[in-house]
Design a protein around this motif. Structure first.
Motif, mmCIF file in Angstrom:
data_model
loop_
_atom_site.group_PDB
_atom_site.id
_atom_site.type_symbol
_atom_site.label_atom_id
_atom_site.label_comp_id
_atom_site.label_asym_id
_atom_site.label_seq_id
_atom_site.Cartn_x
_atom_site.Cartn_y
_atom_site.Cartn_z
ATOM 1 N N GLN A 1 -0.358 0.630 -12.365
ATOM 2 C CA GLN A 1 -2.121 1.638 -12.141
ATOM 3 C C GLN A 1 -2.242 2.668 -11.022
ATOM 4 O O GLN A 1 -1.336 1.943 -10.331
ATOM 5 N N ALA A 2 -2.854 3.076 -11.471
ATOM 6 C CA ALA A 2 -3.165 3.351 -10.269
ATOM 7 C C ALA A 2 -4.839 2.660 -9.483
ATOM 8 O O ALA A 2 -4.937 2.257 -10.413
ATOM 9 N N ILE A 3 -4.608 2.821 -7.842
ATOM 10 C CA ILE A 3 -5.285 1.275 -7.865
ATOM 11 C C ILE A 3 -7.026 1.840 -8.443
ATOM 12 O O ILE A 3 -7.831 0.746 -8.526
ATOM 13 N N TYR B 1 -6.512 0.677 2.194
ATOM 14 C CA TYR B 1 -5.901 0.699 0.715
ATOM 15 C C TYR B 1 -5.501 -0.452 0.392
ATOM 16 O O TYR B 1 -5.832 -0.990 -1.005
ATOM 17 N N ASN C 1 1.900 6.835 -6.451
ATOM 18 C CA ASN C 1 -0.099 7.135 -7.425
ATOM 19 C C ASN C 1 -0.633 8.136 -6.571
ATOM 20 O O ASN C 1 -1.588 9.402 -7.165
ATOM 21 N N GLU C 2 -1.228 8.304 -5.120
ATOM 22 C CA GLU C 2 -1.968 8.667 -4.607
ATOM 23 C C GLU C 2 -1.230 10.367 -4.182
ATOM 24 O O GLU C 2 -2.537 11.074 -3.412
ATOM 25 N N PRO D 1 0.560 -1.445 -0.208
ATOM 26 C CA PRO D 1 0.590 0.247 0.158
ATOM 27 C C PRO D 1 1.022 0.875 0.094
ATOM 28 O O PRO D 1 0.551 2.127 -0.384
ATOM 29 N N TRP E 1 -4.096 -5.525 -9.561
ATOM 30 C CA TRP E 1 -3.604 -4.267 -9.809
ATOM 31 C C TRP E 1 -1.993 -4.598 -9.881
ATOM 32 O O TRP E 1 -1.299 -5.035 -9.034
#
Lengths: 320, 304
Positions: B45-47, B32, A153-154, A146, B41
């Motif tokens: 990639q973004a999730i 997450y 990405n986030e 995670p 996944w």
């Protein structure tokens, strides 16, 4: 007379047990320190001597390996090296920045939280302290996936916003500005990882601070923050020292998350050691010198603050 | 704002930074991960773009022989290191429990192995286990016993030995602390009644140390499931899968095989395992506290 007899028997007892007892102690010390001494000895040998492996402790020490390891930050030219391939010096600076900053921040945030949990009764207290206890068991390997995803990405600033544009113009780069690859990204996860332990250990020290002292200060008109910084903090110094050493140790030694979150410029020393160990031809001398450099700060802490470390460890288990 | 409102807000102000950091960098990632474990996944990639896959990842793992192998290796590793470390650590504590002038120096030397980086521990042991230049094989050969394939056929045993070297002192020191805080009166009474050394250990010392020992054991067990770097440096999980513990397999699945969803599901399995151990430890602590409280009530009741 009686005393004399007593002394005699005790002396006799000791005389019988002593040699075996001391022999055991010597063996134990050799076993625990021996491998580290071996690494030190090898870090001072040339690779030919390590591989021939015959000389043991009789050899001419050299600091060539240390020079090779640190070639990118040494101010002088090194004769035995044409090209500086290993960038351990830069990695040491990264390791230092990350470990020091995360230790200081963890301590500040952690002792405030510990104080709140010990001294105040408020809504949500049990939830917080329960959650803190539970997240202590989360292994770094579980956070790997995670954290890798989120940091890449986030947790990013869109390049289209003015702030993202500003950062991109200042530091370069193409895509969005993300937490991954920065010192702050690694520092953030280290603070979070260490907080539960630090909060937990400091709680056991804060409990011992006499309440009367705090109340007296409050009578004299000191606010909560003054009481905390002027009365409580100085009294829990041993606890802070223990917590600081444990936090620094984890931040300084950690490999897995740092390797997932760092880029070319933010690699820490453990990452470089692992990368070099997976190569076909291991340069034992240089890698041992690097290992020794990585081990020195924790060894120094241990030699100077072993009492705090042991207090911290026992507080952890006994008051668990 | 009135004085009492400020007063009521104080604990939240003290607590806020810690809660915010842990929420962003621990709790949110954990959620997450649970979310990601239900998706096909990969790292590019973004999730949000990853396709929903239901329980596929969990079911795949459930039937995956490599995952089973890794789980078995992890359990073997964790339980053997903890059992052996408890045995040696507590044994040494019982042997060395006497006032000795140099004891603090000795304890300092004993904790050195657990303070240095796991990566460095792996490095030292990989060198010592080296088939030709390592100290073990050189010694064995010089006394004519032939060499041992430490990191090959006996890799799991070898990494277990390295972990014992690093972590037995932890148990030794906690056990020693527990021994030295035992009530002197109980030990005196036993001695006066003529209990032998062994009887004192079995009937007095060990039972009284038990609460601390159980907590130590569980703490160490939880930590043993976290071990990764030492094994990574020594064997990289090999040969074959013989030392590929779960933590290592998670990181390989994520970085080499690039299957983040599967790695997330595997992380969840590991987390559940650790959750059980943690709950066991907390429950045990609660029971001990309740027991103590009851004893206290009984004693206080007697007094009045």
């Amino acid at each position: 007379m009686e005393m004399e007899a007593d002394m005699n028997t005790s002396h006799h007892n000791k005389g019988r047990q002593q040699p075996a007892f001391y022999a055991l102690l010597v063996v134990l010390v050799l076993m625990s320190v021996g491998p580290i001494v071996l690494m030190l000895a090898n870090s001072l040998k040339l690779d030919v001597d390590i591989i021939s492996g015959t000389s043991g402790l009789l050899f001419l020490p050299t600091i060539q390996n240390y020079e090779t390891a640190l070639c990118d930050i040494l101010p002088y030219e090194i004769d035995h090296l044409d090209y500086c391939a290993l960038k351990f010096g830069g990695a040491f600076i990264n390791s230092l920045i990350i470990a020091l900053v995360s230790t200081v921040l963890t301590l500040i945030i952690g002792c405030m939280a510990a104080y709140a949990l010990v001294r105040f009764r408020f809504m949500g207290r049990d939830t917080v302290s329960g959650t803190t206890l539970m997240v202590r068991m989360v292994p770094p390997a579980v956070l790997l996936v995670p954290v890798f995803g989120l940091w890449n990405n986030e947790f990013c600033i869109d390049k289209a916003t003015w702030f993202g544009e500003m950062i991109r113009d200042t530091f370069g780069g193409r895509g969005d500005v993300c937490l991954a690859g920065t010192h702050s990204g690694i520092i953030l996860i280290y603070i979070a990882m260490n907080l539960p332990f630090v909060i937990w250990i400091l709680q056991s020290f804060i409990v011992q601070v006499p309440r009367q002292l705090e109340e007296a200060a409050r009578m004299d008109g000191a606010g909560s923050f003054q009481v905390f910084f002027k009365i409580v903090l100085p009294l829990i110094k041993p606890g802070l020292a223990a917590a600081a050493i444990f936090t620094f140790r984890i931040a300084w030694n950690e490999y897995l998350l740092a390797s997932a979150l760092s880029d070319r410029d933010t690699k820490t020393v453990p990452i470089l050691i692992v990368n070099n160990m997976s190569e076909f031809n291991i340069e034992w001398g240089v890698i041992m010198a690097t290992g020794m450099l990585l081990a020195i700060p924790p060894i120094i802490f241990t030699l100077f603050a072993s009492r705090q470390i042991i207090t911290g460890m026992t507080a952890g288990a006994v008051k668990g | 704002m009135s004085y009492s409102t400020i007063n009521r807000l104080t604990p939240y102000v003290f607590l806020a930074p810690a809660v915010v950091v842990m929420a962003i960098a621990l709790l949110y990632p954990l959620m997450y991960m649970v979310f990601g474990s239900f998706r096909a996944w990969d790292p590019s990639q973004a999730i949000g773009e990853a396709e929903f896959a239901g329980f596929t990842n969990y079911i795949t793992l459930w039937h995956d022989p490599n995952f089973h192998e890794s789980l078995i290796v992890t359990l073997k590793f964790a339980f053997s290191v903890v059992a052996l470390e408890m045995l040696i650590g507590v044994g040494l504590a019982l042997l060395l429990d006497r006032s000795l002038r140099g004891m603090s120096v000795l304890r300092t030397l004993f904790i050195l192995p657990m303070m240095i980086a796991p990566v460095v521990v792996g490095l030292i042991w990989r060198y010592m286990y080296h088939p030709s230049i390592g100290i073990f094989n050189q010694t064995l050969e010089s006394i004519g016993l032939g060499s041992v394939d430490w990191l090959g056929k006996h890799a799991l045993m070898s990494v277990i030995i390295a972990d014992i070297w690093q972590w037995t002192p932890f148990i030794f020191i906690l056990a020693l602390a527990a021994l030295q805080s035992l009530p002197r009166s109980a030990l005196e009474a036993a001695r006066i009644d003529g209990a032998s050394g062994w009887q004192q250990i079995i009937y007095i010392k060990l039972p009284l140390m038990m609460p601390v020992l159980i907590v130590t054991c569980l703490l160490r067990l939880i930590d043993a499931f976290k071990v990764l770097e030492v094994i990574l440096v020594m064997t990289e999980g090999g040969p074959g899968l013989s030392t590929e513990i779960l933590a290592l397999r998670i990181s390989r699945t994520a970085t080499e095989f690039r299957e983040l969803g599967v790695a997330a599901a595997m992380s969840n399995y590991l987390l559940m395992l650790l959750l059980i151990l943690t709950i066991a430890m907390l429950a045990y602590n609660k029971i001990q506290e309740l027991k103590k409280a009851r004893v206290k009530v009984l004693i206080d009741g007697d007094g009045s």
